[in-house]
Design a protein around this motif. Structure first.
Motif, PDB file in Angstrom:
ATOM      1  N   ALA A 126       4.870  -3.914   6.440  1.00  0.00           N
ATOM      2  CA  ALA A 126       5.621  -3.838   5.184  1.00  0.00           C
ATOM      3  C   ALA A 126       5.212  -2.586   4.414  1.00  0.00           C
ATOM      4  O   ALA A 126       6.047  -1.915   3.797  1.00  0.00           O
ATOM      5  N   GLY A 172       7.436   0.677   4.693  1.00  0.00           N
ATOM      6  CA  GLY A 172       7.926   1.014   3.352  1.00  0.00           C
ATOM      7  C   GLY A 172       7.722   2.484   3.037  1.00  0.00           C
ATOM      8  O   GLY A 172       8.609   3.148   2.502  1.00  0.00           O
ATOM      9  N   CYS A 205       7.965 -11.464   2.717  1.00  0.00           N
ATOM     10  CA  CYS A 205       7.912 -11.154   4.134  1.00  0.00           C
ATOM     11  C   CYS A 205       8.325 -12.409   4.885  1.00  0.00           C
ATOM     12  O   CYS A 205       7.738 -13.479   4.682  1.00  0.00           O
ATOM     13  N   VAL A 245      11.375  -8.306   3.504  1.00  0.00           N
ATOM     14  CA  VAL A 245      10.904  -7.579   4.686  1.00  0.00           C
ATOM     15  C   VAL A 245      10.997  -8.533   5.864  1.00  0.00           C
ATOM     16  O   VAL A 245      10.424  -9.632   5.830  1.00  0.00           O
ATOM     17  N   TYR A 254       9.946  -9.361   9.502  1.00  0.00           N
ATOM     18  CA  TYR A 254       9.049  -9.097  10.633  1.00  0.00           C
ATOM     19  C   TYR A 254       9.685  -9.715  11.883  1.00  0.00           C
ATOM     20  O   TYR A 254      10.449 -10.680  11.787  1.00  0.00           O
ATOM     21  N   THR A 267      10.773  -2.934  11.907  1.00  0.00           N
ATOM     22  CA  THR A 267      10.605  -3.721  10.696  1.00  0.00           C
ATOM     23  C   THR A 267      11.803  -3.429   9.804  1.00  0.00           C
ATOM     24  O   THR A 267      12.192  -2.267   9.651  1.00  0.00           O
ATOM     25  N   PHE A 285      14.068  -3.902   6.182  1.00  0.00           N
ATOM     26  CA  PHE A 285      13.952  -4.083   4.727  1.00  0.00           C
ATOM     27  C   PHE A 285      15.340  -4.306   4.128  1.00  0.00           C
ATOM     28  O   PHE A 285      16.260  -3.552   4.420  1.00  0.00           O
TER      29      PHE A 285
END
Lengths: 246, 246
Positions: free
Chosen positions: B115, B119, B132, B160, B162, B221, B223
């Motif tokens: 994250a 980010g 998350c 976020v 995962y 990942t 977002f």
């Protein structure tokens, strides 16, 4: 020709060894370090030969402009934030205001945020889905904070509370716990990490009912477990999921 | 007499410079490094003189027991995880199984989770409250994952994701986007970070509608911004709150 550059650096919880190797290198390579007074004081002993420009609490926009202006003058500047600059930090504001300083390139260097460093002090609370919620209502209406607390509790996410209280927001953690107690049981495993990686580091695993009446300050990070979080030998440990593989 | 000790070490995204100073020191001081094959391969070139014991994907319990047993034999052992060992990592399982190895002291060394590192590659998406959520349904029913996605979207938290997909879970990101599109607008600013800090690092800022049809894998990942997240010069930047101080 070197391009002008502003580094935005997460220093982690505070100790040199908790910094990333890159962040330490970046700070070493800079002429000027800009930051909130408390963070400058944390970092100064490690980088004594640097020029420090510290600004008081709040005043974030002023601090960011100051850093951008120093960089625009051609100085090698690092703007420091505790934890990671991208988690409740100044990195967003730097990108927003940075559009006014087109010659300054912005580079981020990551750090360990309080959810991670505090989690490691308490055990392993963040092994499953979690959210980070700030209790500060300075820029966010408390009604929205309340909705987020309820939503997280109702869907069994672990909750990390940033900025649980400050001098001007006393009683906020108690209020948050009262909201959470309407959604989850009194015995829910919770934890508090104080002054992580700094003098006076301290942690405590307790129940949600106990958390409600526990004093915290702006250097505390609070964790509320999910339904599978257990107290194992005094540590706060969340299970990897709901179906066992054993 | 030295106490027996197992270090559980977050190696961050993968590059040496993204590790914390402490994690690098711990790995340097160990005899044996235990981990998932991919992570051992990442770290091996930096610590060539160490003995590596790598185990294939899944098999987490086996890997943890192996590390605890090596430590119980008196070896100085580090069990490595990518990112931070306390964020979807093995630290929780180590504490759970560690009760069977009472002579082994367990010590965590923190790292930068995806994250944070993702980010920083994308801009500054996590400046405000976020959660998350793992899309893996291996140990968690998908119905609960769906509830969490809706709760986060309804309360305007940045999300976020995962483990957005894997070979056996193809189509999961699309499914998650379809759920989110029932709650938030198609134009919501989103981002994908791939192979963070590794060969083939790549990032992309897009809309939620575009995200739905974008291929990802287990090294991605994802977002999803909140209502105040903007695309600023190709970066994903979330505002510090809802009330402006300017």
């Amino acid at each position: 020709m070197n391009k002008k550059c502003l580094y935005v650096v997460g220093i982690g919880p505070g100790q040199y060894s908790d910094m990333t190797i890159k962040s330490a290198k970046v700070l070493n390579s800079c002429d000027v370090i800009v930051g909130y007074t408390v963070y400058c004081d944390l970092v100064r002993p490690m980088f004594e030969d640097k020029k420090f420009i510290s600004t008081p609490m709040m005043k974030e926009e002023e601090r960011v402009r100051l850093a951008l202006e120093e960089a625009d003058k051609g100085k090698k500047v690092a703007l420091i934030c505790s934890g990671d600059a991208g988690i409740y930090g100044l990195l967003g504001l730097v990108y927003e205001l940075g559009t006014e300083y087109p010659k300054v390139e912005i580079k981020a260097s990551t750090g360990v945020t309080a959810a991670i460093s505090g989690g490691a002090v308490l055990g392993a609370p963040l092994i499953h889905d979690f959210c980070c919620i700030s209790l500060s209502n300075r820029l966010t209406p408390f009604e929205l904070i309340e909705k987020r607390l309820r939503a997280a509790a109702q869907t069994d996410m672990v909750i990390v509370l940033y900025n649980p209280e400050s001098k001007s927001r006393s009683g906020f953690l108690k209020k948050a716990c009262e909201i959470l107690l309407e959604e989850i049981e009194e015995e829910r495993v919770c934890g508090i990490a104080r002054n992580i990686g700094r003098d006076g580091e301290d942690s405590q695993v307790c129940t949600l009912a106990e958390l409600k009446d526990t004093p915290v300050d702006m250097f505390s990070t609070v964790f509320v477990g999910n339904s599978s979080t257990r107290n194992i030998m005094g540590l706060m440990v969340t299970a990897r999921g709901y179906q066992s593989e054993r």
